[in-house]
Design an enzyme around this catalytic site. Structure first.
Site, PDB file in Angstrom:
ATOM      1  CG  ASP A  42     -53.642  40.746  21.440  1.00  0.00           C
ATOM      2  OD1 ASP A  42     -53.581  39.624  20.895  1.00  0.00           O
ATOM      3  OD2 ASP A  42     -54.377  40.991  22.399  1.00  0.00           O
TER       4      ASP A  42
ATOM      5  CB  VAL B 212     -46.196  39.572  30.228  1.00  0.00           C
ATOM      6  CG1 VAL B 212     -45.006  39.883  29.304  1.00  0.00           C
ATOM      7  CG2 VAL B 212     -47.457  39.342  29.403  1.00  0.00           C
TER       8      VAL B 212
ATOM      9  CG  ASP C 137     -59.049  43.877  20.129  1.00  0.00           C
ATOM     10  OD1 ASP C 137     -59.891  44.801  20.253  1.00  0.00           O
ATOM     11  OD2 ASP C 137     -58.597  43.246  21.105  1.00  0.00           O
TER      12      ASP C 137
ATOM     13  N   GLY D 164     -52.696  39.361  34.011  1.00  0.00           N
ATOM     14  CA  GLY D 164     -54.083  39.683  33.705  1.00  0.00           C
ATOM     15  C   GLY D 164     -54.930  38.441  33.654  1.00  0.00           C
TER      16      GLY D 164
ATOM     17  CG  MET E 240     -56.240  35.949  27.792  1.00  0.00           C
ATOM     18  SD  MET E 240     -55.849  36.639  26.171  1.00  0.00           S
ATOM     19  CE  MET E 240     -54.544  35.549  25.654  1.00  0.00           C
TER      20      MET E 240
ATOM     21  CE  LYS F 234     -57.865  45.938  23.250  1.00  0.00           C
ATOM     22  NZ  LYS F 234     -58.842  45.125  24.017  1.00  0.00           N
TER      23      LYS F 234
END
Length: 283
Positions: free
Chosen positions: A162, A33, A140, A28, A30, A142
């Site tokens: 996260d 993985v 965060d 992604g 960032m 979600k």
């Protein structure tokens, strides 16, 4: 700094002289993985490696390992190690999970059975309760940060992911917050009004987020239906949501009332994560 192409490695490559890459799990903005095998211990783990142009996320990412060390909770994904690779990239060695994020689950099944939705929310609240007791606010919560493990036996188990943008209460821990000043960090459509306003927050902001996720699991849509983020932020700030019973008139009144308490615009009217978890067990 100019953006560079994400650096990825093929299966069979060894990172940091100890992490054998078995396969890439995802990539992604960032970082990337991998599923890796530790050459010394033989353990299989997930290894997140930040892209070289992600300096802004270095400190939050390294702090995530510190957060997880404080939280011995089955519903919080474990982080085992963090540091720098020889080429300067940041890595985080995490628990290898098998399953899907809640957002992936909801793409296949937009509305979940009441018992399953409440069970998932209760488990998230259990992880949050542990975090809040340690003076940590996730900030965060979600569907993308809720991982539904591949079902074992008759129970679905979830993990909260996260904590990279989490906020510490210096009065309860010896760690300072992510930023020097309060700012809006997180995902706006799941944020509590006080968080959107960049006001001081506590665990009640996380409760708002998990209640919003529960509403989504039960109704197939979020409580605030606005065409733009600005309008949605205004609706959240004013508490102008669609009553859950309009979308699901079949739900128990007590459950609807609990969800509405969770998304109340006044944090003082919301339950704690522990209270929310315990009440959900009835459903």
């Amino acid at each position: 700094m100019a953006k560079t192409s994400p650096q990825t490695e093929p299966a069979g490559e060894v990172l940091g002289d100890k992490f054998l890459i078995l396969k890439q799990l995802g990539v992604g903005g960032m970082g990337v993985v991998y599923e890796v095998e530790h050459k010394l211990t033989g353990h299989r783990r997930a290894l997140k490696v930040l892209h070289v142009d992600m300096e802004y996320y270095v400190k939050p990412s390294l702090r995530e390992a510190t957060v997880k060390a404080k939280l011995a909770n089955v519903h919080v994904a474990d982080v085992y190690d963090a540091g720098y690779l020889p080429d300067g990239r940041v890595y985080i060695l995490m628990e290898l999970l098998t399953g899907n994020t809640l957002i992936q689950v909801l793409k296949k099944r937009p509305i979940l059975p009441v018992g399953l939705a409440c069970d998932i929310a209760a488990q998230v609240c259990d992880g949050l309760a542990a975090a809040h007791s340690a003076g940590i606010v996730h900030r965060d919560v979600k569907p993308a940060n809720i991982f539904v493990l591949q079902q074992q036996a008759s129970r679905t188990t979830v993990k909260l992911l996260d904590f990279g943008v989490s906020k510490f209460d210096p009065g309860l821990t010896e760690t300072t917050s992510v930023t020097e000043v309060d700012q809006v960090i997180g995902t706006p459509v799941y944020m509590a009004p006080e968080q959107l306003r960049a006001k001081p927050i506590d665990g009640k902001a996380d409760v708002f987020s998990v209640a919003t996720v529960l509403y989504l699991m039960l109704a197939g849509s979020r409580p605030y239906a606005s065409p733009t983020l600005v309008e949605m932020a205004m609706a959240i700030d004013r508490g102008l949501y669609t009553h859950l019973s309009v979308k699901r008139p079949d739900l128990p009144e007590a459950l609807v009332a609990l969800v509405h308490r969770g998304i109340h615009k006044d944090p003082a009217k919301r339950p704690t994560a522990e209270e929310f978890r315990d009440t959900l067990h009835a459903f």
